[in-house]
Design a protein around this motif. Structure first.
Motif, PDB file in Angstrom:
ATOM      1  N   GLU A   1       0.928  -1.132  -0.227  1.00 30.86           N
ATOM      2  CA  GLU A   1       0.006   0.019   0.017  1.00 30.86           C
ATOM      3  C   GLU A   1       0.719   1.257  -0.134  1.00 30.86           C
ATOM      4  N   TRP A   2       0.487   2.201  -0.903  1.00 35.21           N
ATOM      5  CA  TRP A   2       1.345   3.260  -0.926  1.00 35.21           C
ATOM      6  C   TRP A   2       0.443   4.711  -0.889  1.00 35.21           C
ATOM      7  N   VAL A   3       0.812   5.612  -0.260  1.00 36.61           N
ATOM      8  CA  VAL A   3       0.119   6.970  -0.195  1.00 36.61           C
ATOM      9  C   VAL A   3      -0.192   7.474  -1.568  1.00 36.61           C
ATOM     10  N   VAL A   4      -1.160   8.088  -2.003  1.00 38.91           N
ATOM     11  CA  VAL A   4      -1.424   8.846  -3.093  1.00 38.91           C
ATOM     12  C   VAL A   4      -0.866  10.306  -2.682  1.00 38.91           C
ATOM     13  N   TYR A   5       0.140  10.590  -3.481  1.00 43.65           N
ATOM     14  CA  TYR A   5       0.878  11.839  -3.369  1.00 43.65           C
ATOM     15  C   TYR A   5      -0.031  13.225  -3.289  1.00 43.65           C
TER      16      TYR A   5
END
Length: 587
Positions: free
Chosen positions: A576-580
């Protein structure tokens, strides 16, 4: 005064009794630097960092010896803009939504604008990047700013690459390319603003709120840096354990280059005012927003940015106004703070009734005549991480010569247990080396009581409005609305910690929501990626392209209302990655 202006002022809680004539109203240039410390000037004893223009300004100015700011960026800016303690304004931290200021706060710019001033900001705002919290929503007729807390931070455009030179900035809310070093750009645009204001026959308020010498330090004025590389900064260096002296020397060379570049621009400012014939009629103010961003020389004090010792919260305050203030006058044995600047400037500009609820007071008469006695009142400063204030946590009280401080550290959001207060007599011990808490028990008890009264007051100011403000999505005000990592609640600046936003949609409609990854993300290209959205109890998914770093939810039907909104990027392997940046476009 026109009827609509009067009605707006009455709505703000301002009653206009009288004003000086337009011809007699002073211009205001307020210059505030970012992370520059008390000891970074020749005028305060620094022999290594060259600031000849500011040293000369200090000689021409009324200087306030004991002037306080908050130990970090946004709280100082909220206090300065409203004359109120920042905890009343919802702005209590520097990121994760906590640096947004409530839009119903009445700002210095709003009051001056409604009293005929041209108002411009150049540099750092750091009180909200979206409607209704932008400078353009809060009283500034012209703005040239970066977003968030600084260039090179997650509010930056994806392709800004943390550059201070030729930076992508925002002019009147539109992204623009600039040429030159950011400090030069901000000053140059402020000069154009002053010239245009004079041609229009309007007094001006120019808020030159610089991002330098804040980190990152990789992009600095090259010629000055090359000169400072030859300087041994060890006499002003305070090395923390484990720090490499050579690296710290290089860092200070870079910071010094940024500071001297600011000083050069101050010289250009004074020349510009002289060439325009405005030197006598312009109030020029210089201060810093908090203590220095490294451990280094801070005059007779100790401490740095984020700390409550004097080095973290004391700033020089130089006010040049040749027509009114005596050059070289010094205000001693009298304490003032950021909350006092707004009422003082309104007083100087002839606004006889000021917005209700200001904590600060005008100190104009003291500036005019240092012999005037002001009634003693406590100044309270508190800062720590978190969405709300925590009793006794990282706070100080200054009253007369006494300072009560509880240096519990700023990174934890809550304080638990019994506070371990410290008490200092700053008249005898400005370096805070001799703790008198066990000796002056009556003084300590008085100051603790003052703190507790203050805490009860400010913590109850918005008890019915918990957490950060809502970002308002309104087509006619901001379209698209770009939500950035800066205001993501309950996240961190680690790309694997996903938070959410508080968003208010004012209109029913169809919306495209675009998820953008940071260009620095190293997403596995051989995996399938999905963008996921949670809004109003519903979950949505759409393909995410790891090559372009973009995924788009098209034509979502969203009714007007208040929501929490969460976006994230998920790989088929479970990463899971943060949306910039999350862009919301009302079709």
């Amino acid at each position: 005064m026109q009827y609509f202006m009067l009605a707006r002022l009455i709505g703000m809680g301002i009653a206009m009794v009288s004003m000086v004539s337009a011809a007699d109203r002073p211009n205001i240039v307020l210059v505030m630097t970012d992370d520059q410390g008390y000891g970074d000037f020749g005028a305060t004893g620094n022999a290594l960092i060259k600031t000849p223009e500011l040293d000369a300004m200090a000689q021409r100015s009324a200087s306030w010896e004991e002037f306080y700011v908050s130990p970090v960026c946004s709280p100082t800016r909220a206090c300065l803009m409203t004359g109120r303690y920042n905890h009343r304004t919802k702005c209590i931290d520097t990121f994760l939504g906590r640096s947004m200021m409530a839009s119903d706060e009445v700002t210095l710019a709003e009051v001056l604008q409604d009293n005929g001033y041209a108002t411009g900001i150049f540099g750092k705002w750091h009180l909200g990047d979206n409607y209704p919290m932008r400078p353009s929503d809060q009283g500034f007729s012209y703005s040239l700013i970066h977003k968030g807390g600084g260039l090179g931070q997650p509010a930056d455009p994806r392709d800004n690459k943390a550059r201070y030179t030729n930076a992508l900035l925002f002019e009147n809310d539109r992204e623009v390319e600039t040429e030159g070093y950011s400090t030069d750009v901000f000053f140059d645009h402020s000069f154009e603003f002053m010239e245009q204001s004079k041609k229009a026959g309007k007094p001006f308020f120019a808020y030159v709120s610089l991002n330098a010498p804040h980190s990152p330090f990789h992009d600095v004025p090259q010629g000055l840096y090359e000169k400072y590389q030859k300087v041994d900064f060890s006499p002003i260096m305070v090395l923390d354990e484990g720090k490499d002296q050579a690296k710290e020397n290089d860092k200070l060379a870079r910071i010094a280059a940024m500071i001297t570049n600011i000083d050069d621009n101050m010289g250009k400012l004074f020349k510009k005012l002289s060439d325009m014939g405005l030197s006598d009629d312009t109030i020029v103010i210089f201060l810093t927003d908090n203590g220095p961003n490294t451990r280094r020389f801070v005059g007779p004090f100790r401490g740095k940015k984020s700390e409550l010792y004097e080095g973290g919260v004391r700033t020089p305050l130089w006010i040049q106004w040749p027509k009114v203030l005596k050059p070289g006058s010094q205000i001693k044995k009298s304490v003032a703070a950021h909350i006092d600047l707004m009422p003082t400037l309104l007083d100087a500009c002839g606004v006889k009734e000021v917005p209700n609820g200001m904590d600060g007071r005008s100190v104009l008469e003291k500036l005019k005549n240092p012999e005037v006695e002001l009634e003693q009142r406590p100044i309270v400063i508190q800062y720590h991480r978190g969405d709300e204030i925590s009793k006794y946590h990282s706070c100080m009280v200054r009253l007369g010569k006494w300072k009560l401080v509880h240096p519990s550290g700023t990174q934890k959001t809550k304080f638990e247990g019994e506070p371990k207060w410290e008490l200092y007599d700053l008249a005898a011990d400005p370096g805070e080396t001799k703790d008198l808490i066990g000796v002056e028990k009556e003084v300590a008890a008085t100051l603790i009581a003052r703190y507790e009264s203050w805490y009860k007051d400010v913590s109850g100011a918005r008890a019915d409005q918990p957490g950060p403000p809502y970002i308002v999505v309104e087509k006619d005000k901001e379209n698209p609305s770009v939500l950035t990592w800066q205001d993501m609640i309950e996240g961190t600046w680690r790309p694997n910690k996903v938070g959410y936003y508080k968003v208010e949609f004012t209109q029913d409609g169809r919306y495209d929501i675009r998820c953008e990854a940071a260009l620095g993300y190293k997403l596995k290209k051989d995996e399938k990626w999905t963008a996921k959205l949670e809004l109003g109890g519903k979950e949505y998914s759409t393909p995410f392209n790891p090559e372009t770093g973009i995924g788009v939810f098209e034509a979502l039907s969203i009714p007007a209302g208040r929501y929490t909104l969460k976006t994230k990027i998920v790989s088929e392997g479970g990463e899971e990655w943060v949306v910039y940046h999350t862009r919301i476009l009302h079709r």
